[in-house]
Design a protein around this motif. Structure first.
Motif, PDB file in Angstrom:
ATOM      1  N   LEU A 150       0.842  -1.207   0.000  1.00 49.22           N
ATOM      2  CA  LEU A 150       0.000   0.000   0.000  1.00 49.22           C
ATOM      3  C   LEU A 150       0.873   1.252   0.000  1.00 49.22           C
ATOM      4  N   TYR A 151       0.549   2.211  -0.876  1.00 46.71           N
ATOM      5  CA  TYR A 151       1.263   3.479  -1.042  1.00 46.71           C
ATOM      6  C   TYR A 151       2.697   3.263  -1.535  1.00 46.71           C
ATOM      7  N   PHE A 152       2.908   2.213  -2.317  1.00 51.44           N
ATOM      8  CA  PHE A 152       4.258   1.953  -2.823  1.00 51.44           C
ATOM      9  C   PHE A 152       4.730   3.067  -3.759  1.00 51.44           C
ATOM     10  N   ASN A 153       3.785   3.722  -4.448  1.00 46.76           N
ATOM     11  CA  ASN A 153       4.150   4.758  -5.423  1.00 46.76           C
ATOM     12  C   ASN A 153       3.947   6.174  -4.882  1.00 46.76           C
ATOM     13  N   THR A 154       3.604   6.297  -3.630  1.00 50.77           N
ATOM     14  CA  THR A 154       3.502   7.603  -2.974  1.00 50.77           C
ATOM     15  C   THR A 154       4.247   7.524  -1.642  1.00 50.77           C
ATOM     16  N   PRO A 155       5.566   7.521  -1.681  1.00 44.76           N
ATOM     17  CA  PRO A 155       6.360   7.326  -0.459  1.00 44.76           C
ATOM     18  C   PRO A 155       6.103   8.367   0.621  1.00 44.76           C
ATOM     19  N   ALA A 156       5.771   9.590   0.220  1.00 44.11           N
ATOM     20  CA  ALA A 156       5.492  10.622   1.222  1.00 44.11           C
ATOM     21  C   ALA A 156       4.276  10.234   2.064  1.00 44.11           C
ATOM     22  N   ARG A 157       3.293   9.665   1.373  1.00 45.99           N
ATOM     23  CA  ARG A 157       2.099   9.237   2.094  1.00 45.99           C
ATOM     24  C   ARG A 157       2.401   8.038   2.998  1.00 45.99           C
ATOM     25  N   ARG A 158       3.227   7.146   2.523  1.00 44.45           N
ATOM     26  CA  ARG A 158       3.536   5.953   3.296  1.00 44.45           C
ATOM     27  C   ARG A 158       4.267   6.299   4.593  1.00 44.45           C
ATOM     28  N   LYS A 159       5.013   7.391   4.598  1.00 40.43           N
ATOM     29  CA  LYS A 159       5.726   7.792   5.806  1.00 40.43           C
ATOM     30  C   LYS A 159       4.778   8.166   6.940  1.00 40.43           C
ATOM     31  N   PHE A 160       3.545   8.527   6.603  1.00 40.75           N
ATOM     32  CA  PHE A 160       2.582   8.913   7.631  1.00 40.75           C
ATOM     33  C   PHE A 160       1.947   7.702   8.321  1.00 40.75           C
ATOM     34  N   LEU A 161       2.135   6.519   7.764  1.00 44.19           N
ATOM     35  CA  LEU A 161       1.607   5.325   8.415  1.00 44.19           C
ATOM     36  C   LEU A 161       2.374   5.048   9.698  1.00 44.19           C
ATOM     37  N   LYS A 162       1.699   4.467  10.663  1.00 42.91           N
ATOM     38  CA  LYS A 162       2.307   4.179  11.958  1.00 42.91           C
ATOM     39  C   LYS A 162       3.043   2.841  11.915  1.00 42.91           C
ATOM     40  N   SER A 163       3.431   2.379  13.090  1.00 41.10           N
ATOM     41  CA  SER A 163       4.145   1.116  13.189  1.00 41.10           C
ATOM     42  C   SER A 163       3.244  -0.047  12.802  1.00 41.10           C
ATOM     43  N   GLU A 164       3.854  -1.202  12.572  1.00 41.44           N
ATOM     44  CA  GLU A 164       3.091  -2.383  12.197  1.00 41.44           C
ATOM     45  C   GLU A 164       2.045  -2.732  13.253  1.00 41.44           C
ATOM     46  N   ALA A 165       2.436  -2.652  14.531  1.00 41.87           N
ATOM     47  CA  ALA A 165       1.497  -2.982  15.613  1.00 41.87           C
ATOM     48  C   ALA A 165       0.315  -2.021  15.639  1.00 41.87           C
ATOM     49  N   THR A 166       0.579  -0.743  15.397  1.00 37.99           N
ATOM     50  CA  THR A 166      -0.505   0.251  15.414  1.00 37.99           C
ATOM     51  C   THR A 166      -1.464   0.032  14.258  1.00 37.99           C
ATOM     52  N   GLU A 167      -0.922  -0.169  13.056  1.00 37.98           N
ATOM     53  CA  GLU A 167      -1.791  -0.390  11.901  1.00 37.98           C
ATOM     54  C   GLU A 167      -2.586  -1.681  12.053  1.00 37.98           C
ATOM     55  N   LEU A 168      -1.968  -2.697  12.647  1.00 37.52           N
ATOM     56  CA  LEU A 168      -2.692  -3.945  12.893  1.00 37.52           C
ATOM     57  C   LEU A 168      -3.848  -3.703  13.865  1.00 37.52           C
ATOM     58  N   ALA A 169      -3.614  -2.879  14.899  1.00 40.52           N
ATOM     59  CA  ALA A 169      -4.680  -2.585  15.868  1.00 40.52           C
ATOM     60  C   ALA A 169      -5.861  -1.897  15.189  1.00 40.52           C
ATOM     61  N   TYR A 170      -5.576  -0.976  14.272  1.00 39.59           N
ATOM     62  CA  TYR A 170      -6.657  -0.321  13.533  1.00 39.59           C
ATOM     63  C   TYR A 170      -7.410  -1.329  12.660  1.00 39.59           C
ATOM     64  N   CYS A 171      -6.676  -2.209  12.012  1.00 41.23           N
ATOM     65  CA  CYS A 171      -7.324  -3.237  11.180  1.00 41.23           C
ATOM     66  C   CYS A 171      -8.192  -4.161  12.030  1.00 41.23           C
ATOM     67  N   GLU A 172      -7.684  -4.541  13.185  1.00 44.39           N
ATOM     68  CA  GLU A 172      -8.448  -5.430  14.057  1.00 44.39           C
ATOM     69  C   GLU A 172      -9.725  -4.762  14.539  1.00 44.39           C
ATOM     70  N   GLU A 173      -9.655  -3.474  14.860  1.00 44.36           N
ATOM     71  CA  GLU A 173     -10.853  -2.760  15.299  1.00 44.36           C
ATOM     72  C   GLU A 173     -11.880  -2.692  14.172  1.00 44.36           C
ATOM     73  N   THR A 174     -11.427  -2.446  12.951  1.00 41.73           N
ATOM     74  CA  THR A 174     -12.340  -2.447  11.803  1.00 41.73           C
ATOM     75  C   THR A 174     -12.983  -3.813  11.624  1.00 41.73           C
ATOM     76  N   PHE A 175     -12.183  -4.845  11.749  1.00 41.52           N
ATOM     77  CA  PHE A 175     -12.689  -6.218  11.645  1.00 41.52           C
ATOM     78  C   PHE A 175     -13.763  -6.479  12.705  1.00 41.52           C
ATOM     79  N   LYS A 176     -13.539  -6.030  13.935  1.00 40.76           N
ATOM     80  CA  LYS A 176     -14.500  -6.246  15.021  1.00 40.76           C
ATOM     81  C   LYS A 176     -15.821  -5.553  14.723  1.00 40.76           C
ATOM     82  N   ARG A 177     -15.748  -4.342  14.203  1.00 43.95           N
ATOM     83  CA  ARG A 177     -16.979  -3.600  13.905  1.00 43.95           C
ATOM     84  C   ARG A 177     -17.822  -4.330  12.860  1.00 43.95           C
TER      85      ARG A 177
END
Length: 627
Positions: A150-177
């Protein structure tokens, strides 16, 4: 300044991706919603690197025809709406047709799908604005969407993503909903080849799975709540399920159902709050305010309630096209929604203990407790023998309440010398007549009332419980403008400032509405000539000062409206029984019976619990009985 020009499609999609695909969790939400719209009954989610390296969603839905696969990755191409009329009554989770196109602009997307009637599946790939040819592939019925880097061609945007654990937590919360919204669908979530969630489908009793999300509005309320508790318990913990009250109400085409926690099960944050409108998770200020109001009288300080609530309503009465991520909605009749949610929750949370305890439930609990002896005879009840300094007092009380009780020797001295458990000579109330909070046994440390019911031991904070009782009485009386005023035989006088004396004269009518008659005796003295009959006269001066202070600071109008509950709570606190105040057993039993009849008696005016239950099984565990 440069000339105005049309932007290339790739840049347009990348701009849209910045709004719609904020992080991997946003992409996962769109993919899961597409699966539900396709009528899937099983959805498998696989993640790597928190969803940044790989995000794959596979379902067994209706699938996509091969000739439609290129359109699925184009902007504003959708099968869910075709006109403005469709947009105004959207029943599907997705409808804009821009999510997959936005993903394809910032990631490497592979779309594989097979319809039921197709001999094999078809696959298309897209990345950096280009699409491959549609080619045959191996796949079971349904669709798989795979997003890599994700965001492989927009590196500036990819820098705004958080750590792997944080992004996983957001994904898990979406999954729960999403999983909470559809208990009739099986879900699984894997991260780095490790299974995190595996939720079996919970088919509605006697009903076939839904063919598509659009059929959700056709499912009856009874069918929906049939399986909700199991999914809620699986995702939010058994403790929440046991500490929540069921919510259910239908009116004027609105259906509100689900579970809301009792105030004792509160959270320091809003992490356990889930509200769905027509199956869609939303955050809405109107709904949030209604829920806060329903809990305002019973929740402690800055704590937050936990709830899973579903509001079903006609699609044309709610606009879901007001937010890029569809996480907010706009109600056409927001005030009506507010009142409906508020009154439904308030009624469920304020049900007195006596109405929440079902006689059959008590009987079932009683049957499971071996320490409690039961009888089918018509004998009168007998107080349990107590080796306490108050043992003779309960006997006298229960003699008066239930009739003459017989001890083995017929004399109180012989009764007190009898064994602690004499099951042959005891008889009890019939199971359906046992009060929910039982009968008082004794007072502990001048603070707590100890009582016994069919479940075991009940411990009551007598000041907190009596404070709630008086508070609810005052509210009810003021609502009916009938606070009974009790003239004092000897008026209570106290020194007052000139401003307090002026307030007593100017706001005399408003003060009388609160049940007080406060009049000046001199330029420096006020007298309390009458006060509410339900308040203790020993606290007349303190109560009068509180009333005058509120009137002086906020004015009569605000005191009788928005500040009303704060003032009544303070007055109730003054009048409630105090710590170290010795109560007789009849007085303790009277508090228990009043608690059973009083709304919200489980919490004091400040949101703290007023009582708790310890079962016989828990007591047996403490003493290691049966081990």
């Amino acid at each position: 300044m440069s000339a105005i020009q049309l932007l290339p499609d790739l840049l347009i999609n990348q701009i849209a991706a910045g709004e719609v695909i904020e992080r991997p969790a946003a992409a996962l939400k769109e993919m899961l919603e597409n699966s539900l719209d396709a009528g899937a009954t099983e959805i498998i989610v696989q993640l790597e690197g928190g969803g940044v390296k790989l995000l794959r969603v596979r379902d067994n839905g209706s699938g996509i025809a091969p000739e439609e696969l290129p359109f699925a990755l184009m902007r504003h191409a959708t099968s869910k709406i075709a006109s403005l009329a469709d947009l105004q009554r959207v029943a599907s989770m997705g409808f804009r047709g821009e999510a997959l196109a936005s993903m394809a602009a910032v990631a490497q997307v592979t779309l594989t799908s097979r319809k039921t009637e197709s001999p094999h599946a078809w696959q298309i790939q897209s990345g950096d604005g280009t699409q491959s040819e549609v080619i045959p592939a191996a796949h079971a019925q349904g669709t798989s969407v795979e997003i890599r880097e994700l965001y492989f061609n927009t590196p500036a945007r990819r820098k705004f993503l958080k750590s792997e654990a944080t992004e996983l937590a957001y994904c898990e919360e979406t999954f729960k909903r999403i999983a909470l919204s559809r208990p009739d669908v099986a879900f699984s979530l894997q991260h780095n080849n490790r299974m995190m969630w595996q939720l079996p489908s919970l088919p509605r009793s006697g009903y076939a799975p839904l063919a598509s999300i659009s059929q959700l509005s056709e499912v009856s309320w009874e069918e929906k709540i049939d399986v909700l508790p199991k999914r809620i318990e699986a995702m939010l913990s058994k403790e929440f399920a046991q500490s929540a009250v069921p919510i259910s109400r239908k009116a004027a085409g609105l259906h509100l159902y689900g579970m809301a926690s009792l105030p004792a099960y509160s959270k320091a944050s809003r992490e356990a709050q889930y509200f769905f409108v027509n199956g869609r998770f939303i955050r809405d200020k109107v709904v949030a305010h209604a829920i806060r109001q329903a809990y305002q009288d019973i929740l402690h300080h800055q704590r937050h309630p936990a709830f899973v609530l579903f509001l079903d309503m006609p699609p044309e009465l709610v606009d879901v096209n007001v937010h890029p991520a569809k996480s907010e909605v706009r109600f056409r009749e927001s005030q009506a929604i507010h009142q409906f949610v508020f009154h439904t929750l308030q009624q469920a949370l304020s049900t007195p203990v006596a109405l929440t305890e079902n006689a059959s439930d008590l009987s079932n609990q009683l049957a499971q407790v071996p320490s409690v002896q039961r009888t089918t005879s018509t004998q009168q009840p007998m107080q349990q023998p107590l080796r306490l300094h108050m043992a003779s007092q309960p006997l006298a009380f229960y003699d008066a309440l239930f009739g003459k009780m017989e001890s083995r020797g017929g004399e109180e001295e012989k009764f007190n010398d009898a064994p602690l458990l004499n099951t042959h000579s005891q008889s009890f109330l019939s199971e359906t007549e046992i009060p929910p909070l039982g009968f008082a046994l004794a007072q502990l440390a001048g603070i707590y009332i100890l009582a016994q019911n069919v479940h075991g031991l009940v411990v009551v904070d007598m000041h907190a419980a009596h404070e709630r009782i008086v508070y609810e009485r005052l509210k009810t009386a003021l609502d009916g403008q009938q606070i009974p005023m009790q003239p004092l035989l000897i008026p209570v006088s106290f020194a007052a400032e000139a401003l307090d004396i002026a307030t007593a004269e100017e706001e005399h009518a408003a003060i009388a509405q609160l049940g007080f008659d406060i009049a000046p005796l001199s330029p420096t003295t006020l007298a309390v000539r009458a006060m509410p009959a339900m308040l203790k006269q020993t606290h007349a001066e303190a109560a009068a000062r509180d009333v005058l202070h509120e009137m002086r600071e906020y004015g009569a109008t605000r005191v009788l409206t928005e500040r009303r509950n704060e003032l009544l709570s303070t007055l109730a606190c003054h009048s409630a029984v105090r710590a170290n105040q010795i109560l007789t057993v009849p007085e303790m039993n009277n508090i228990l019976r009043e608690m059973e009849r009083t709304e919200r008696s489980g919490q004091c005016n400040h949101g703290r619990p007023t009582w708790f239950q310890m079962s016989i099984a828990e007591l047996d565990t403490l003493f290691m009985r049966g081990k």
